[in-house]
Design a protein around this motif. Structure first.
Motif, PDB file in Angstrom:
ATOM      1  N   TRP A  17      25.920 -16.402  35.692  1.00  0.00           N
ATOM      2  CA  TRP A  17      24.793 -16.952  34.942  1.00  0.00           C
ATOM      3  C   TRP A  17      23.528 -16.166  35.231  1.00  0.00           C
ATOM      4  O   TRP A  17      23.493 -15.327  36.121  1.00  0.00           O
ATOM      5  N   GLN A  20      20.503 -12.604  31.792  1.00  0.00           N
ATOM      6  CA  GLN A  20      19.317 -12.021  31.168  1.00  0.00           C
ATOM      7  C   GLN A  20      18.458 -11.296  32.198  1.00  0.00           C
ATOM      8  O   GLN A  20      17.759 -10.343  31.867  1.00  0.00           O
ATOM      9  N   ALA A  44      23.616 -16.999  29.635  1.00  0.00           N
ATOM     10  CA  ALA A  44      22.334 -16.307  29.499  1.00  0.00           C
ATOM     11  C   ALA A  44      21.296 -17.300  29.000  1.00  0.00           C
ATOM     12  O   ALA A  44      21.566 -18.088  28.101  1.00  0.00           O
ATOM     13  N   THR A  45      20.129 -17.238  29.564  1.00  0.00           N
ATOM     14  CA  THR A  45      19.024 -18.072  29.117  1.00  0.00           C
ATOM     15  C   THR A  45      18.255 -17.324  28.047  1.00  0.00           C
ATOM     16  O   THR A  45      17.906 -16.145  28.238  1.00  0.00           O
ATOM     17  N   GLU A  46      17.996 -17.976  26.929  1.00  0.00           N
ATOM     18  CA  GLU A  46      17.229 -17.362  25.836  1.00  0.00           C
ATOM     19  C   GLU A  46      15.799 -17.147  26.301  1.00  0.00           C
ATOM     20  O   GLU A  46      15.137 -18.084  26.746  1.00  0.00           O
ATOM     21  N   ALA A  65      17.114  -8.176  27.237  1.00  0.00           N
ATOM     22  CA  ALA A  65      17.853  -9.428  27.429  1.00  0.00           C
ATOM     23  C   ALA A  65      18.471  -9.900  26.120  1.00  0.00           C
ATOM     24  O   ALA A  65      19.632 -10.318  26.084  1.00  0.00           O
ATOM     25  N   GLY A  66      17.721  -9.815  25.047  1.00  0.00           N
ATOM     26  CA  GLY A  66      18.242 -10.211  23.738  1.00  0.00           C
ATOM     27  C   GLY A  66      19.369  -9.320  23.273  1.00  0.00           C
ATOM     28  O   GLY A  66      20.378  -9.785  22.723  1.00  0.00           O
ATOM     29  N   SER A  69      22.522 -10.166  25.161  1.00  0.00           N
ATOM     30  CA  SER A  69      23.137 -11.391  24.624  1.00  0.00           C
ATOM     31  C   SER A  69      23.905 -11.100  23.338  1.00  0.00           C
ATOM     32  O   SER A  69      24.999 -11.637  23.137  1.00  0.00           O
ATOM     33  N   CYS A  70      23.358 -10.251  22.490  1.00  0.00           N
ATOM     34  CA  CYS A  70      24.061  -9.875  21.252  1.00  0.00           C
ATOM     35  C   CYS A  70      25.354  -9.138  21.557  1.00  0.00           C
ATOM     36  O   CYS A  70      26.397  -9.405  20.942  1.00  0.00           O
ATOM     37  N   ALA A  73      27.882 -11.614  22.842  1.00  0.00           N
ATOM     38  CA  ALA A  73      28.374 -12.479  21.758  1.00  0.00           C
ATOM     39  C   ALA A  73      29.394 -11.746  20.897  1.00  0.00           C
ATOM     40  O   ALA A  73      30.377 -12.350  20.446  1.00  0.00           O
ATOM     41  N   VAL A  79      31.152 -18.651  21.438  1.00  0.00           N
ATOM     42  CA  VAL A  79      29.742 -18.622  21.816  1.00  0.00           C
ATOM     43  C   VAL A  79      29.184 -20.018  21.570  1.00  0.00           C
ATOM     44  O   VAL A  79      29.310 -20.555  20.466  1.00  0.00           O
ATOM     45  N   ARG A  81      25.687 -22.372  22.055  1.00  0.00           N
ATOM     46  CA  ARG A  81      24.268 -22.478  22.371  1.00  0.00           C
ATOM     47  C   ARG A  81      24.021 -23.908  22.819  1.00  0.00           C
ATOM     48  O   ARG A  81      24.414 -24.852  22.132  1.00  0.00           O
TER      49      ARG A  81
END
Length: 95
Positions: A17, A20, A44-46, A65-66, A69-70, A73, A79, A81
């Protein structure tokens, strides 16, 4: 019985965990995503919501970080949310 039917000890072995936090210092996001996708559960935390940071380094960290995550995914079978404790399946199915 805990999350996914695993005990806390099992979850600690099978999950990773706060990924990010790894993205900004990664030299190769693709390689990091490959390594992380070996875990059954990746959390991952948005960090992309809200006001865009004025500091260029903070913007770059948020972008990395974004992007991570992509990439994760894309590799994942499922996935989910979680927002305010409510899970929403974005890809695949739980079960």
């Amino acid at each position: 019985m805990g999350l996914l039917g695993w005990s806390r000890e099992e979850l600690e072995k099978k999950a990773v965990w706060d990924v990010q936090d790894l993205a900004p210092n990664a030299e190769d996001l693709e390689a990091l995503a490959r390594r992380l996708s070996d875990y059954p559960v990746v959390i991952a935390t948005e960090v992309g919501g809200g006001v865009v940071p004025a500091d260029p380094a903070e913007r770059a960290a948020r972008e990395a970080a974004g992007r991570l995550s992509c990439l994760l995914a894309q590799r994942a079978q499922t996935v989910v949310r979680v927002f305010c404790g409510i899970p929403t399946v974005l890809k695949g199915a739980l079960g």
